[in-house]
Scaffold this active site. Structure first.
Site, mmCIF file in Angstrom:
data_model
loop_
_atom_site.group_PDB
_atom_site.id
_atom_site.type_symbol
_atom_site.label_atom_id
_atom_site.label_comp_id
_atom_site.label_asym_id
_atom_site.label_seq_id
_atom_site.Cartn_x
_atom_site.Cartn_y
_atom_site.Cartn_z
ATOM 1 N N ALA A 43 0.808 -1.253 0.011
ATOM 2 C CA ALA A 43 -0.071 0.005 0.033
ATOM 3 C C ALA A 43 0.848 1.224 0.062
ATOM 4 O O ALA A 43 1.285 1.726 1.066
ATOM 5 C CB ALA A 43 -0.792 0.019 1.381
ATOM 6 N N ILE A 44 1.267 1.683 -1.153
ATOM 7 C CA ILE A 44 2.234 2.680 -1.265
ATOM 8 C C ILE A 44 1.574 4.063 -1.903
ATOM 9 O O ILE A 44 0.388 3.999 -2.684
ATOM 10 C CB ILE A 44 3.166 2.272 -2.644
ATOM 11 C CG1 ILE A 44 3.896 0.852 -2.302
ATOM 12 C CG2 ILE A 44 4.132 3.481 -2.697
ATOM 13 C CD1 ILE A 44 4.607 0.984 -1.038
ATOM 14 N N LYS A 46 -0.855 6.649 -2.346
ATOM 15 C CA LYS A 46 -2.466 6.931 -2.149
ATOM 16 C C LYS A 46 -3.112 5.506 -2.271
ATOM 17 O O LYS A 46 -4.090 5.263 -1.972
ATOM 18 C CB LYS A 46 -2.828 7.555 -3.464
ATOM 19 C CG LYS A 46 -2.557 9.133 -3.456
ATOM 20 C CD LYS A 46 -3.280 9.940 -4.668
ATOM 21 C CE LYS A 46 -2.507 11.270 -4.692
ATOM 22 N NZ LYS A 46 -2.860 11.980 -5.995
ATOM 23 N N ILE A 133 -3.153 -4.992 -3.492
ATOM 24 C CA ILE A 133 -4.033 -4.269 -2.509
ATOM 25 C C ILE A 133 -5.109 -3.702 -2.924
ATOM 26 O O ILE A 133 -6.118 -3.681 -2.349
ATOM 27 C CB ILE A 133 -3.109 -3.337 -1.646
ATOM 28 C CG1 ILE A 133 -3.980 -2.975 -0.257
ATOM 29 C CG2 ILE A 133 -2.848 -1.957 -2.390
ATOM 30 C CD1 ILE A 133 -3.641 -3.750 0.854
ATOM 31 N N ASP A 134 -5.170 -3.208 -4.055
ATOM 32 C CA ASP A 134 -6.463 -2.605 -4.564
ATOM 33 C C ASP A 134 -7.289 -3.632 -5.208
ATOM 34 O O ASP A 134 -7.820 -3.484 -6.263
ATOM 35 C CB ASP A 134 -5.797 -1.494 -6.146
ATOM 36 C CG ASP A 134 -4.912 -2.476 -6.966
ATOM 37 O OD1 ASP A 134 -4.826 -1.803 -8.281
ATOM 38 O OD2 ASP A 134 -4.643 -3.596 -6.546
ATOM 39 N N HIS A 154 -4.054 -14.726 -15.466
ATOM 40 C CA HIS A 154 -4.357 -13.096 -15.711
ATOM 41 C C HIS A 154 -5.974 -13.294 -16.420
ATOM 42 O O HIS A 154 -5.871 -13.893 -17.422
ATOM 43 C CB HIS A 154 -3.525 -12.464 -16.440
ATOM 44 C CG HIS A 154 -3.495 -10.973 -16.735
ATOM 45 N ND1 HIS A 154 -4.576 -10.290 -17.270
ATOM 46 C CD2 HIS A 154 -2.944 -9.772 -16.121
ATOM 47 C CE1 HIS A 154 -4.797 -9.198 -17.049
ATOM 48 N NE2 HIS A 154 -3.359 -8.659 -16.509
ATOM 49 N N GLY A 156 -7.620 -11.353 -18.313
ATOM 50 C CA GLY A 156 -7.592 -10.563 -19.478
ATOM 51 C C GLY A 156 -6.815 -11.607 -20.619
ATOM 52 O O GLY A 156 -7.216 -11.203 -21.935
ATOM 53 N N GLU A 224 5.498 -8.128 -13.735
ATOM 54 C CA GLU A 224 4.367 -9.136 -14.248
ATOM 55 C C GLU A 224 5.389 -10.030 -15.323
ATOM 56 O O GLU A 224 5.177 -11.100 -15.484
ATOM 57 C CB GLU A 224 3.108 -8.579 -14.792
ATOM 58 C CG GLU A 224 2.208 -9.672 -15.052
ATOM 59 C CD GLU A 224 0.907 -8.966 -15.419
ATOM 60 O OE1 GLU A 224 0.000 -8.664 -14.487
ATOM 61 O OE2 GLU A 224 0.585 -8.325 -16.566
ATOM 62 N N ASP A 247 -10.994 -8.883 -12.943
ATOM 63 C CA ASP A 247 -11.042 -7.611 -13.219
ATOM 64 C C ASP A 247 -12.533 -7.125 -13.376
ATOM 65 O O ASP A 247 -13.012 -7.590 -14.459
ATOM 66 C CB ASP A 247 -10.130 -7.275 -14.477
ATOM 67 C CG ASP A 247 -10.068 -5.812 -14.742
ATOM 68 O OD1 ASP A 247 -10.901 -4.961 -14.407
ATOM 69 O OD2 ASP A 247 -9.145 -5.468 -15.633
#
Lengths: 273, 249
Positions: A43-44, A46, A133-134, A154, A156, A224, A247
């Site tokens: 968590a960097i 913002k 984290i997001d 992934h 996508g 990645e 996603d």
């Protein structure tokens, strides 16, 4: 039983989809082992705004009934919220250095994880997952995900041909994957395994990142790309379907019966500055 | 393969032709410097099968990798000079004859566990038991290597759970409660790490001895005990009936 999707890789690693496993049987095998599962998340800047929701949703869905240690790596320890956790579970804030750009931060994650394992977490956990984290947990994430080396497909790229995978294609890069090679495109926001194995591959990834840096190459998709190169030559023992790395911006295809872990909608430009 | 089950509910792969790439697996196996052993018994008239078994196993079993064959026999003189592949070794171990067929079958577990303890654990990483009266017709390779591996019995593959040949009398140590049981495994081909095979053979032998003391013999002898053990200690990998077929089927 799932006949509509691939449930085993050519090297006989299971691919985990809803319907391929029985949670009761797995719990009866794993619970007696008294395991502690670790989670690292960065968590960097913002990104600290995502911590609350990440932890709250993890408490509802992640490894319920097991001991869990959350390691939140941050350059802003004061902004990490205090979240109420279930018994047997704790959260530790790991302060890290601020870096000038988000690319630099992204590159240093592998190093931070491997150092932390060597110094601390190898004594505290049996398995370790490194997660974005997001993201938010929406459904159960349980012992079906435990394995020596675990990677996730992934969202996508699970239904497209190999030639379209965004592998690093510059042959001068340490992460280069030539045309015609590659098993899957793995997502950088989910990987894990036995803490010893995670140590080995985060160290190796960090070394290749440094190699590229020395040659002034920034890999196409940062870590990645490094992850994908690594997992091509050191194949995961277990692969998670995109249920475990979704996603929300994507429409849900018929193969995805359940979304377990998914991105939070955000404005990338605003957050990365 | 969409026509068959390739993964158990506890996420153990079920190995069928077409599910794996042996080149990838060979590369992984060779990185780890593993030695695998095969243990088999040729007692009384079964010496007849030695030649067929050994010549086909030399050709097809883990070809290209070091294999130690441990052949228990009561007839060591009957063994004509066998041509071994350069990377393989043959160890002939004499055993006592027993009067009854069941006699040798059930003490195999005891012999295997004792020899693992005293010898095999120092010589191999993985150990497989295979009946001597089989011949390999196709390659059996490193896709079989895992911590605890069992083979689905060809006779029972399509049988419904309640018609499988489990021992059901609760007086026997091999009893499996009605309605339970994942698969019916054959005692003719199983294996895994030496540690796991040791635990399995010890547990089965213990069950056999307890049954003897209580004057009962399990329906399918050591195979019944094997099935009970594997119900409560689930195998990490299953081999499809392709790996142990019976020509009569």
């Amino acid at each position: 039983r799932r006949q509509d999707v691939l449930t085993i890789t050519p090297w006989l690693a299971p691919i985990i989809w809803e319907g391929t496993f029985n949670s009761e049987i797995l719990d009866s095998a794993y619970t007696p082992l008294n395991l502690t599962i670790g989670v690292t998340a960065f968590a960097i800047g913002k990104y600290t705004r995502f911590v609350g929701r990440f932890l709250e949703s993890a408490e509802k869905h992640f490894m319920k009934g097991y001991q869990v240690n959350y390691y939140i790596f941050t350059d802003n320890p004061e902004t990490i919220p205090n979240v109420q956790l279930q018994p047997g579970r704790r959260s530790v804030t790991v302060p890290i250095k601020k870096y000038p750009s988000w690319q630099e931060i992204s590159m240093r994650r592998m190093e931070a994880i491997s150092k932390h394992i060597a110094e601390t977490s190898h004594q505290e956990v049996d398995y370790l997952f490194c997660l974005g984290i997001d993201m938010v947990f929406y459904n159960s994430w349980g012992p079906e995900t435990l394995g020596d080396i675990v990677a996730a497909i992934h969202p996508g790229y699970f239904n497209v041909s190999r030639s379209q995978f965004p592998y690093e294609r510059r042959s001068s890069s340490a992460d280069y994957i030539p045309d015609g090679e590659g098993d899957f495109y793995y997502g950088g926001a989910v990987f894990g395994g036995l803490v010893k194995k995670v140590y080995e591959f985060t160290r190796t990834c960090h070394m290749t990142i440094l190699t590229d840096k020395a040659n002034e190459i920034l890999a196409a998709r940062q870590e990645e790309s490094h992850l994908n190169r690594h997992f091509l030559s050191h194949k995961p023992s277990k692969v998670l379907s995109p249920e475990y790395l979704w996603d929300d911006r994507k429409p849900k295809p018929p193969e995805i019966h359940l979304i377990r872990f998914s991105t939070v909608d955000k404005n990338y430009k605003e957050i990365r500055d | 393969r969409r026509d068959v089950l390739v993964l158990t509910p506890w996420l153990a792969p079920i190995v069928w032709e077409g599910t794996f790439n042996r080149d990838i697996l060979n590369a992984q196996y060779m990185q780890k410097n593993i030695v695998t052993g095969v243990v088999t018994f040729a007692v009384k008239k079964y010496w007849f099968f030695i030649q067929g078994f050994m010549s086909s196993a030399n050709k097809y079993f883990l070809a290209g990798h070091q294999v130690n064959f441990y052949l228990f026999t009561d007839n060591p003189e009957q063994i004509s000079h066998l041509q071994m592949a350069p990377e393989n070794h043959l160890f002939v171990i004499p055993v006592q004859n027993h009067s009854y067929w069941q006699g040798i079958s059930v003490s195999r577990m005891d012999i295997i566990s004792r020899y693992i303890h005293s010898q095999f654990q120092y010589e191999v990483d993985y150990l497989y038991y295979i009946d001597i009266d089989v011949q390999l017709f196709e390659h059996i390779g490193v896709e079989i290597i895992d911590t605890l591996v069992a083979t689905i019995s060809p006779w029972q593959y399509t049988a419904r759970r309640d018609s499988k040949s489990y021992e059901t009398r609760i007086e026997s140590q091999a009893a499996i409660p009605k309605g339970e049981g994942d698969f019916y495994y054959t005692a003719s081909f199983y294996g895994g790490s030496v540690a796991e095979v040791y635990k399995l053979t010890r547990a089965c032998f213990k069950g056999v001895m307890e049954d003897r003391e209580n004057g009962i013999e399990a329906r399918w002898h050591d195979e019944s005990h094997l099935n009970r053990y594997l119900l409560y200690h689930k195998p990490m990998r299953l081999l499809s009936p392709e790996y142990y077929w019976d020509e009569e089927l």
